[in-house]
Design an enzyme around this catalytic site. Structure first.
Site, short mmCIF file in Angstrom:
data_model
loop_
_atom_site.label_atom_id
_atom_site.label_comp_id
_atom_site.label_asym_id
_atom_site.label_seq_id
_atom_site.Cartn_x
_atom_site.Cartn_y
_atom_site.Cartn_z
N ARG A 152 42.41 69.87 63.50
CA ARG A 152 42.34 69.61 64.95
C ARG A 152 40.97 69.96 65.54
O ARG A 152 40.44 69.19 66.35
CB ARG A 152 43.47 70.36 65.67
CG ARG A 152 44.84 69.77 65.43
CD ARG A 152 45.92 70.58 66.12
NE ARG A 152 45.95 71.94 65.61
CZ ARG A 152 46.61 72.95 66.19
NH1 ARG A 152 47.27 72.74 67.32
NH2 ARG A 152 46.61 74.15 65.65
N ASN A 210 49.47 69.02 66.46
CA ASN A 210 50.28 69.06 65.24
C ASN A 210 51.72 68.75 65.58
O ASN A 210 52.21 69.14 66.65
CB ASN A 210 50.24 70.46 64.60
CG ASN A 210 48.96 70.72 63.85
OD1 ASN A 210 48.22 69.81 63.52
ND2 ASN A 210 48.69 72.00 63.59
#
Length: 796
Positions: free
Chosen positions: A32, A50
């Site tokens: 990320r 996520n």
């Protein structure tokens, strides 16, 4: 919490929105933050998060910027990430005005994977060794590029609350790193420091924490004790380990006696590759494996003129198994040690290694002198992985820490497979989950005959099923009804209403090799050559030297080794003299051999045994089933050569020893011993010619090294010749080699080369063990293929 990145949009460019679904190993690896950084670079707005399927990106920007962003995701992915696919879908609605941000995880159907535990990265290693850094000498230093994963995780999505690190709330400094997408510790779930994280301490045999000398910490004190010749139990990343000075013969022998591990080689840890080179011959490729993020034990040839280690490290071997430090604690230990240490599993022989502090105090009492402990829970036990270079490529002999539970994408045609649970075998057990076109094979667990290992197997399977929210549609088991894995698989299938699929042992070995090499489900038949200990055959016999014409769903037995009685059943696997007698009696006759060669050591040994009773057992077929086992042939030859003839202390010991003997005799061996190839159904590789020549050499005083080498060469030629004949006869172009006996470097290399010289494509296990550790993968893909093909036939 929301992290934002501003963007200045070129008002002259069209702005569109896309959703990118990234699948693979993309959680817990810094993916990320990489997305966030690249989104800023290409001036995108949107968000990344996520969820149960992996990583979801919603991004707005110009088509050109979005395309470049997509390419950069693949090219600049974090070191531990693996992208299996990126799905793209246009988004409706207007562009958000908050820039690009990282948002909290979402729950959902779990299809993402878990990254394996990874060795300490260079940046963290530098911090631990820097006196000015706040993590100086901190044994639990990690970031998104390294550190524990499977060993501490309890659930997916992989967030701190789902790990054993939930017990350690982060301090302000660690929290700031964790929340900064520009920091390599952004959402590093095990992030910690000396202020807020786990601690390490040293105990004596009474469980009392030791007072430390001035200027030393617990790790430095452990180094001092190892130097002094003591045995120290160390709580590692996946279980306890036992350490001592590898050059101290008294300490090594004491460890063997206390641990009850009398012959099996010990693993070693060295400070760096340069230290390994002082004791072993290291190729460039082997160094690359040794230094990889997986951090496995690598088996090397011992250096002929190297530094000396204690004789008890690897008795009877010409190889040494080394690993490098893979946690900060190990780096701190080895930094101040001038020699390698033995670093073996913290257990008694055959039991699983301890993972909990109280269990280690109890079970390792009488083995360790001191305990280097810490207070972070190990959720999932992980042994060290073992790798060896065979036939020009690195091959996993044991797949555990650093590799499991990384999934394998299944070949073409398996995407529609149902959810399959495969239970593996009895020895070197693993299990496998198939879902969504991929297979997840567990770490090596061990031999289920040991009650503690069986309990550990069940606990690991329960954990995996929770992690992946897994309920099977089908359960695959070995055909042998007495395997504990088979019995438990039957129980699971019955309790959960899943279909039970029994899979022949050697067919599963071949199928695992095919799946690893990406052979599609609709493949033409291949020739599978499987050499192993034994597995139940279609005729109720115990197979082990097999040539199968097969694909994923069917097989035909074309050839085998000549079956020989397995005297005493399971006892024959631990007492090589039984196999020697069975071979001698069958191919030449015991009385004839005893009369002709009265002074052989094996003759004298067998005269002390109840040979008349053994012959009656063979005649009446009492506890002496016929077996074509390749492993028992090696045992028989080893016994005749006086290599652990009476008894072995671990599986494969005799075969490993005569391989080491043969390595030393290859230069003088010549053509090798002949083996008989007898036509029939199945075709048989027989032993009369081999034994006649071998016994003659032994009588002539030929060196054992040369005899062992001639046996290897002759066997390889017989296997290669039979495989070539069968391939030509059945129009086969591909040969798959598998089974634990093919972990023999001489045999595999020679057979593979003979087949390649004949123009055949040779497939060999590499990423999954050729031994029973890879069997669950083969069971799983066979069951999945049968389900797919059966469903297709039903629908046609």
């Amino acid at each position: 919490m929301v992290i934002e990145a501003n963007r200045a949009t070129d008002q002259d460019e069209e702005v569109i929105g896309v959703a990118l679904r990234v699948r693979g190993l993309v959680q817990g690896v810094g993916f990320r933050p990489t997305v966030w950084r690249l989104a800023r670079k290409f001036e995108l707005s949107g968000e990344v998060l996520n969820d149960g399927e992996g990583v979801l990106i919603r991004a707005w920007g110009s088509p050109r910027s979005l395309a470049r962003f997509g390419d950069a995701l693949v090219e600049e992915r974090p070191p531990l990430a693996r992208i299996d696919g990126i799905e793209r879908m246009l988004l409706g609605g207007s562009e958000p005005q908050h820039g690009f941000r990282i948002v909290a995880s979402e729950a959902g159907t779990i299809t993402t994977g878990i990254v394996a535990d990874a060795a300490t990265c260079p940046d963290c290693r530098a911090e631990v060794q820097d006196p000015s850094n706040r993590r100086y000498r901190y044994p639990f230093t990690n970031c998104t590029h390294c550190g524990p994963r499977l060993s501490i995780v309890r659930a997916i999505p992989y967030d701190r609350a789902s790990t054993s690190m939930v017990a350690f709330p982060m301090c302000e400094d660690c929290r700031a790193e964790y929340e900064d997408p520009g920091d390599r510790r952004f959402h590093a779930e095990p992030n910690a420091c000396p202020v807020c994280g786990p601690r390490v301490w040293l105990e004596d045999v009474r469980g009392r924490e030791l007072a430390l000398e001035r200027g030393e910490d617990a790790v430095a004190a452990a180094v001092r004790l190892i130097r002094a010749g003591f045995i120290v139990a160390i709580k590692g990343i996946g279980g306890f380990q036992l350490a001592c000075d590898a050059a101290n013969a008294e300490a090594v022998d004491q460890l063997r006696t206390r641990k009850r591990r009398y012959h099996k080689p010990f693993a070693l840890m060295a400070r760096d590759t340069a230290m390994v080179r002082a004791y072993a011959d290291v190729t460039v490729e082997e160094a690359r494996s040794l230094e990889s993020s997986a951090g496995p034990i690598v088996i090397f040839d011992a250096a002929t003129a190297g530094e000396l280690l204690a004789p008890g490290v690897a008795p009877g071997q010409s190889t040494l198994g080394f690993m490098l430090p893979y946690t900060p604690l190990h780096h701190l230990l080895m930094r101040d040690l001038a020699r390698p240490i033995v670093l073996t599993s913290g257990n008694l022989s055959d039991e699983p290694q301890c993972t909990q502090n109280d269990a280690a105090r109890m079970k390792l009492k009488g083995v360790a002198d001191y305990w280097l402990m810490h207070d972070r829970d190990i959720v999932n036990r992980l042994d060290d992985s073992v790798l060896r270079r065979i036939d020009g490529a690195p091959v996993l002999l044991r797949r555990a820490r650093g590799f499991a539970p990384e999934p394998i994408r299944l070949p073409e045609g398996f995407a529609a497979a149902p959810r399959v649970l495969a239970m593996g075998a009895e020895l070197k057990s693993t299990f496998c989950l198939v879902r969504g076109g991929e297979a997840i094979v567990s770490q090596h667990i061990g031999d289920l005959e040991e009650a503690a290992t069986h309990s550990d197997f069940r606990a690991a399977l329960d954990l995996y099923r929770r992690l992946f929210a897994f309920t099977p549609d089908a359960v695959a088991v070995d055909r042998h009804p007495d395997y504990l894995s088979t019995q438990w698989g039957r129980s699971i299938a019955f309790d959960e209403g899943a279909r039970l699929i029994a899979v022949q042992h050697h067919h599963a070995h071949v199928a695992a090799c095919l799946a690893e090499h990406g052979v599609p489900v609709s493949t033409r038949p291949v020739l599978g050559v499987v050499l192993d200990g034994l597995g139940l055959g279609d005729d109720g016999g115990l197979w082990g030297g097999e040539f199968l014409l097969c694909d994923y769903t069917r097989y035909e037995r074309l050839a085998s080794f000549e079956p020989v009685p397995l005297l005493g059943g399971a006892k024959a696997m631990r007492e090589p003299w039984r196999n020697a007698f069975a071979h001698i009696e069958q191919v030449m006759g015991w009385e004839r051999v005893a009369e002709r060669y009265p002074d052989f050591a094996i003759t004298r040994l067998l005269r002390e045994k109840p040979v008349d009773q053994l012959r009656r057992m063979i005649a009446t077929k009492l506890n002496s089933p016929l077996s074509s086992s390749a492993g028992r042939v090696f045992d028989a030859v080893a016994a005749v050569l006086g290599v652990y003839a009476e008894a072995t202390s671990y599986e494969g010991q005799a075969a490993i020893e005569i391989e080491a003997l043969a390595e030393r005799g290859l230069g003088s061996a010549g053509d090798g011993y002949p083996c008989d190839i007898e036509e029939g159904a199945p075709l048989l590789i027989g032993w009369r010619a081999m034994w006649t020549a071998l016994l003659r050499d032994l009588a002539d005083g030929t060196a054992r090294e040369i005899i062992a080498a001639r046996f290897h060469i002759g066997l390889a030629k017989a296997v290669g010749r039979a495989a070539c004949q069968l391939a030509a006869r059945h129009g086969v172009e591909t040969v798959a080699l598998s089974g634990g006996v093919f972990q023999n470097r001489i045999l595999l290399g020679a057979v593979a080369q003979l087949l390649r010289d004949a123009g055949l494509l040779v497939l060999k296990p590499r990423r999954f063990p050729a031994n029973d550790g890879g069997l669950s993968l083969g069971q799983a893909v066979i069951a999945a293929a049968r389900e797919i093909i059966g469903r297709d036939k039903a629908g046609s």
